[in-house]
Design a protein around this motif. Structure first.
Motif, short mmCIF file in Angstrom:
data_model
loop_
_atom_site.label_atom_id
_atom_site.label_comp_id
_atom_site.label_asym_id
_atom_site.label_seq_id
_atom_site.Cartn_x
_atom_site.Cartn_y
_atom_site.Cartn_z
N ARG A 30 0.84 -1.18 0.00
CA ARG A 30 0.00 0.00 0.00
C ARG A 30 0.87 1.23 0.00
O ARG A 30 1.94 1.24 0.58
CB ARG A 30 -0.89 0.02 1.23
N ALA A 31 0.39 2.28 -0.66
CA ALA A 31 1.16 3.51 -0.69
C ALA A 31 0.26 4.65 -0.26
O ALA A 31 -0.96 4.58 -0.39
CB ALA A 31 1.70 3.76 -2.09
N LEU A 85 3.95 12.18 -6.15
CA LEU A 85 5.39 11.93 -6.11
C LEU A 85 6.09 13.04 -6.89
O LEU A 85 5.66 13.38 -7.98
CB LEU A 85 5.67 10.58 -6.76
N MET A 86 7.11 13.62 -6.28
CA MET A 86 7.78 14.73 -6.95
C MET A 86 9.15 14.33 -7.45
O MET A 86 9.82 13.52 -6.83
CB MET A 86 7.89 15.91 -5.98
N ARG A 87 9.54 14.93 -8.57
CA ARG A 87 10.91 14.71 -9.05
C ARG A 87 11.88 15.42 -8.12
O ARG A 87 11.53 16.39 -7.46
CB ARG A 87 11.07 15.29 -10.46
N ASP A 88 13.12 14.94 -8.11
CA ASP A 88 14.12 15.53 -7.23
C ASP A 88 14.60 16.89 -7.73
O ASP A 88 14.52 17.19 -8.91
CB ASP A 88 15.33 14.59 -7.11
N VAL A 95 18.45 16.16 -4.50
CA VAL A 95 17.80 15.97 -3.21
C VAL A 95 16.30 15.93 -3.47
O VAL A 95 15.78 16.71 -4.27
CB VAL A 95 18.12 17.14 -2.25
N GLY A 96 15.62 15.01 -2.82
CA GLY A 96 14.18 14.90 -3.02
C GLY A 96 13.43 15.80 -2.07
O GLY A 96 13.70 15.80 -0.88
N GLN A 112 10.50 15.41 -1.02
CA GLN A 112 9.79 14.58 -0.04
C GLN A 112 10.73 14.06 1.04
O GLN A 112 10.37 14.01 2.21
CB GLN A 112 9.10 13.41 -0.74
N GLN A 113 11.94 13.68 0.62
CA GLN A 113 12.90 13.19 1.62
C GLN A 113 13.23 14.31 2.60
O GLN A 113 13.39 14.08 3.78
CB GLN A 113 14.20 12.72 0.95
N GLY A 124 7.06 4.68 5.54
CA GLY A 124 6.00 4.37 4.57
C GLY A 124 5.78 5.50 3.59
O GLY A 124 5.55 5.27 2.40
N LEU A 125 5.89 6.75 4.07
CA LEU A 125 5.73 7.91 3.18
C LEU A 125 6.77 7.84 2.07
O LEU A 125 6.51 8.18 0.92
CB LEU A 125 5.99 9.21 3.95
N ASP A 126 7.97 7.43 2.46
CA ASP A 126 9.09 7.44 1.54
C ASP A 126 9.02 6.30 0.54
O ASP A 126 9.43 6.43 -0.60
CB ASP A 126 10.39 7.33 2.36
N SER A 127 8.49 5.13 0.99
CA SER A 127 8.49 3.98 0.08
C SER A 127 7.07 3.45 -0.07
O SER A 127 6.23 4.08 -0.67
CB SER A 127 9.46 2.92 0.60
N ALA A 128 6.81 2.30 0.45
CA ALA A 128 5.47 1.73 0.42
C ALA A 128 5.39 0.82 1.61
O ALA A 128 6.41 0.47 2.19
CB ALA A 128 5.24 0.94 -0.86
N ARG A 171 18.33 5.17 -3.40
CA ARG A 171 18.78 6.40 -4.06
C ARG A 171 20.17 6.23 -4.67
O ARG A 171 20.40 6.59 -5.81
CB ARG A 171 18.74 7.56 -3.07
N ARG A 181 11.88 9.62 -9.06
CA ARG A 181 12.39 10.84 -8.42
C ARG A 181 13.69 11.30 -9.06
O ARG A 181 13.97 12.49 -9.16
CB ARG A 181 12.65 10.57 -6.93
N ALA A 216 -0.82 0.65 -6.51
CA ALA A 216 -0.20 1.20 -5.30
C ALA A 216 0.67 2.42 -5.58
O ALA A 216 1.01 3.15 -4.67
CB ALA A 216 0.63 0.13 -4.59
#
Lengths: 287, 399
Positions: free
Chosen positions: A119-120, A125-128, A136-137, A139-140, A207-211, B213, B245, B266
Motif C-alpha cells: 500500500r502507498a 510523487l515529486m521529481r528531485d 535531493v528529493g 519529499q525526503q 512508509g511515506l518514503d516507500s510503500a 537512491r 524521483r 499502489a
C-alpha cells in the motif's frame, strides 16, 4: 567527490528515518533495561495507522503522523501490560524473547486485517531537485524535517518537563528516584508510550518514503538496532548519531562494495562496536 | 523425582509398544486418503499469488473426490506457507514430508525456496512440481522428482534481451536483487544485446532497503536506454519511486509478477506509465483454461494459478496411471500422462475417465501444452508482452 557528497546526503536522509525508531528502542532500554524487538512490527503498525488515516480518511501528513503516534503508543502500552511487564521479574532476556513473539503476533494481525498487498500513501510523487550535480528529493527533505522536529521535541521533553526529568532520573537510578517519590512503574509506562509512539511515527515516515506491507517495519529492525547499539544503548543522542552514521556508512559503502552487501554494514557495525567499545559511542545513559 | 524403571512399568510400556506395532500400519496407509501437499507463499513477496494457488488445488481435488477419488481413495490436500523464504520453506516441507507423509509437493514459487526444498523431496522420494524459473533448479541431481511448468530463466532472459533490442536499446541496465536466476538472466540478456551491438551493465541490490537512491544514481550514471527490473514486487515498488524521483525518462522492462496490477494501483500513475512487462503466457482459450476459470470463478487467472492447476491435474493422473500413490510412482508415470500420443485431456476428471476406459492420455493444460524434457523443463511456452498505459495493462503481443 560529487559521488561522496551525494552518498553523504542520501545517508543523512536515510539516517534521519532510522533515528526515530532507534530513539524509541533506546529510550525503552534506558528505563526498562530490555531490548524491545517488537519495534519492527510496531513501526509497521504505525505505518498502517497513518496509512488508514491518510488514505481512507484523507488526513494530511502531519495529523496522520500524530494519529500514528497515539495509536502505536496505545498498542505498545497494551502489549507491555498484557505480556511484557509480567515477565520482567524473569530477566531482560526473557522479556526480549517475548517481545520477538509479540512482534510476530502483531505482524500477523496486520496481515489478517490488511492482507499482504503493498500500500502507498495518497501523495503525489515529486521529481528531485538538482543542483551542482547533486540531487535531493523534496519529499525526503520533508520527511527528514519531520524527523528532526521530532528529535528536537523529544530532547526538549526530556530536558525541560517534569516527566522527562523523571524518566532520566529513573533511567539513572530507580531506587534513588523512588526516594524522591517518583513512581518507577508510571514512569516506565510513560517511557513505553513515548518509545513505541516514536517507533510508530518512524514506521509511518518510512512508509511515506516507500510503500508499506506487513513486513516493512521488520526489514528495518537491523539498522535500527545497529544504530542504537552504535550510539550506546540507553543514550538518546547516541541513537540519533548512530542512525546518521549507519545511514552514511551504508550509502558510502556502495561506492566500494556491491550493493547487495549493504545490509552487512549494520552487522559489521554491531560487531566492531561490541568488540572495541561495548558501551557504544556515547557510553551508558548519556541522555 | 526417581528415575527407576519398575518391572511393572516396563511390562506396561512394552505391552503398549507391542500393541501399537501390531496395528495394521500398512493397511492404514493404503486405505486412508492419498495426501498431496501445496507449498505456496501465503506471505512475503509471493503473498499475492500463493493463496489463490492453494485454493485452486483444493478446488480441483474437491471435484475429483466428489467423483469418487483416485484408485478408490479420497485425496487430502495439506497446505503450508513457505513465506517466500527458504528457511520457512524447508521447515514447512519437512512437516509435509515427515508428519503428513505427502507424496507430492506442489507450487513452490520463489526459486530460492524451491532450491532449498528440492533435496528434501528427492531424498524422501516425494514429487516436487514448481513454478520457479531459475535454470539451476532442474540442473540439480533430482533423479526426476522435479518438474516445472515455468519456462527457465535462460529462455526468459533471451526473451528479455530480444525485447530490449526490439525497443531499440543500445544500452541496457539490469537491476535485480540477489536471486538464483539474476546472473543467468543477465548473461542471456547480455548475449542478445551485445550481438545487436549494444552494451549492458548490472547492479545487484539488497532487497530489504527502504530506499535505493544511491543504487539509482549508479544506474543514471550508466545512461541506459532500457532498465530491466529483475526484482520482486516489494523491492520493485520502492525502486520505481526512486527511479522516478531521479528523473529517469527512458524505458523500463520488468517481470509481470513484480510489475502487476497491485503494484500499478499502489503507485502514482506517472511512476509506472509505460513500463513493459513479460510473462509466460497462459494458454488462454484452451479447454483447460476454460475449465479453470469455471472452477475458480476467476476471469483471468495469473500464470501461477494456471500452472498449479496443471500440476495437480497431472499428479492425479499420474497416480491413476501408475495405480500407486507414492512419490516414486508419480515420478515414473508423470510423462506418460503429460505427453505422448494419448488422448488429449484437459482436466483430471476427463483424464481419469479415459484412463479407466483403458486409454492413454496426454494432458494439455491451462498454462500450455505441458510437455517436459527429461530434466523436468517445459518444451514449449509462449510469452505475453504488455505495457502499462493509464494505470492498466495493454496487451502488445503474445509470441
Amino acid at each position: 567527490m560529487t559521488d561522496i557528497i551525494q552518498a553523504v546526503i542520501n545517508g543523512v536522509l536515510t539516517g534521519a528515518l532510522i533515528a526515530i525508531p532507534a530513539m524509541g528502542l533506546t529510550a525503552i532500554f534506558a528505563v526498562l533495561r530490555y531490548v524491545n524487538f517488537a519495534i519492527g512490527p510496531l513501526a509497521t503498525c504505525g505505518a498502517f495507522a497513518a496509512w488508514v488515516l491518510n488514505f481512507r480518511y484523507g488526513w494530511p501528513v502531519l495529523p496522520a503522523m500524530a494519529g500514528s503516534f497515539v495509536t502505536v503508543a496505545a498498542i505498545g502500552l497494551a502489549v507491555e501490560q498484557a505480556a511484557l511487564a509480567r515477565l520482567r521479574p524473569s530477566g531482560a532476556l526473557t522479556v526480549a524473547i517475548a517481545s520477538i513473539a509479540v512482534g510476530i503476533i502483531l505482524e500477523n494481525v496486520l496481515r489478517f486485517s490488511f492482507g499482504n498487498d503493498l500500500r502507498a500513501f495518497d501523495l503525489p510523487l515529486m521529481r528531485d531537485w538538482r543542483f551542482w550535480g547533486l540531487r535531493v528529493g523534496p519529499q525526503q527533505l520533508q520527511t527528514a524535517g519531520i524527523a528532526v522536529a521530532m528529535m528536537a521535541g523529544v530532547f526538549a521533553f526530556l530536558r525541560f518537563t517534569r516527566y522527562g526529568k523523571a524518566m532520566r532520573a529513573v533511567a539513572d537510578n530507580p531506587d534513588l528516584a523512588r526516594l524522591f517519590r517518583m513512581e518507577p512503574g508510571r514512569i516506565a509506562m510513560a517511557t513505553v508510550a513515548l518509545g513505541t509512539g516514536l517507533t510508530g511515527v518512524g514506521g509511518a515516515l518510512l512508509g511515506l518514503d516507500s510503500a508499506i506491507d506487513p513486513m516493512s517495519g521488520s526489514r528495518l529492525l537491523l539498522p535500527v538496532f545497529a544504530a542504537a547499539v552504535l550510539g550506546g544503548l540507553g543514550s538518546i543522542p547516541g541513537a540519533v548519531a548512530g542512525a546518521i552514521l549507519i545511514g552514511i556508512g551504508e550509502e558510502l559503502s556502495l561506492l566500494v562494495i556491491p550493493a547487495t552487501y549493504r545490509s552487512a554494514i549494520g552487522f559489521l557495525t554491531i560487531l566492531l562496536v561490541l568488540s572495541f567499545r561495548p558501551g557504544g559511542l556515547f557510553g551508558e545513559r548519556a541522555a | 523425582m526417581t528415575n527407576s524403571t519398575t518391572r511393572r512399568r516396563f511390562l506396561a510400556s512394552s505391552a503398549i509398544l507391542a500393541g501399537s506395532l501390531a496395528l495394521p500400519i500398512r493397511a492404514m496407509a493404503q486405505d486412508g486418503p492419498i495426501k498431496l501437499g501445496t507449498l505456496t507463499p501465503l506471505t512475503g513477496a509471493g503473498g499475492p499469488y500463493g493463496p489463490v494457488m492453494a485454493d485452486t488445488v483444493k478446488a480441483v481435488v474437491d471435484g475429483v473426490n466428489a467423483a469418487g477419488g483416485v484408485l478408490g481413495r479420497q485425496i487430502e490436500v495439506v497446505s503450508e506457507d513457505d513465506q517466500t523464504n527458504p528457511e520457512a520453506g524447508v521447515r514447512a516441507a519437512r512437516k509435509l514430508i515427515d508428519v503428513d507423509g505427502v507424496s507430492a509437493i506442489m507450487g513452490t514459487w520463489a526459486s530460492s525456496v524451491t532450491t532449498a526444498v528440492a533435496p528434501l523431496c528427492w531424498e524422501s522420494g516425494t514429487m516436487l512440481t514448481t513454478v520457479s524459473g531459475a535454470d539451476s533448479i532442474t540442473l540439480l541431481p533430482h533423479e526426476g522428482y522435479i518438474v516445472r511448468t515455468q519456462p527457465n530463466t535462460i529462455l526468459q532472459g533471451q526473451k528479455f534481451g530480444e525485447f530490449t533490442v526490439e525497443l531499440g536499446a543500445g544500452k541496457v541496465f539490469f537491476m535485480s536483487p540477489q536471486t538464483p536466476f539474476a546472473d543467468s538472466q543477465f548473461s542471456e540478456i547480455t548475449k542478445v544485446v551485445e550481438a545487436a551491438g549494444g552494451s549492458t551493465e548490472k547492479l545487484i541490490y539488497d532487497d530489504k532497503k527502504p530506499s535505493y537512491r544511491s543504487e539509482v544514481d549508479e544506474m543514471m550514471a550508466f545512461g541506459p536506454d532500457v532498465v530491466v527490473l529483475g526484482g520482486y514486487m516489494p523491492d520493485t515498488t520502492v525502486l520505481l519511486k526512486d527511479i522516478y524521483r531521479a528523473g529517469y525518462e527512458g524505458k523500463m522492462l520488468a517481470f509481470a509478477y513484480s510489475v502487476n496490477q497491485k503494484l500499478v494501483d499502489a503507485l502514482p500513475a506517472e511512476v509506472v506509465e509505460g513500463i513493459y512487462t513479460i510473462a509466460p503466457s497462459p494458454a488462454e482459450g484452451s479447454a483447460a483454461y476454460k475449465a479453470l476459470t469455471e472452477l475458480t470463478g476467476i476471469a483471468s487467472p495469473d500464470p501461477y494459478t494456471t500452472q498449479i492447476f496443471d500440476q495437480v491435474n497431472m499428479v492425479i493422473l499420474a497416480i491413476a496411471a501408475a495405480g500407486d500413490a507414492s512419490g516414486t510412482a508419480i515420478r515414473d508415470a508423470f510423462r506418460t500422462v503429460s505427453q505422448g500420443d494419448g488422448k488429449p485431456v484437459h482436466t483430471a476428471l476427463e483424464g481419469l475417465e479415459a484412463l479407466a476406459a483403458g486409454e492413454a492420455v496426454n494432458y494439455d493444460g491451462a498454462s500450455g501444452p505441458c510437455d517436459f524434457t527429461a530434466e523436468g523443463d517445459i518444451l514449449d511456452c509462449q510469452f505475453r508482452y504488455e505495457q502499462v498505459k493509464d494505470g492498466a495493462f495493454t496487451l502488445l503481443k503474445i509470441a
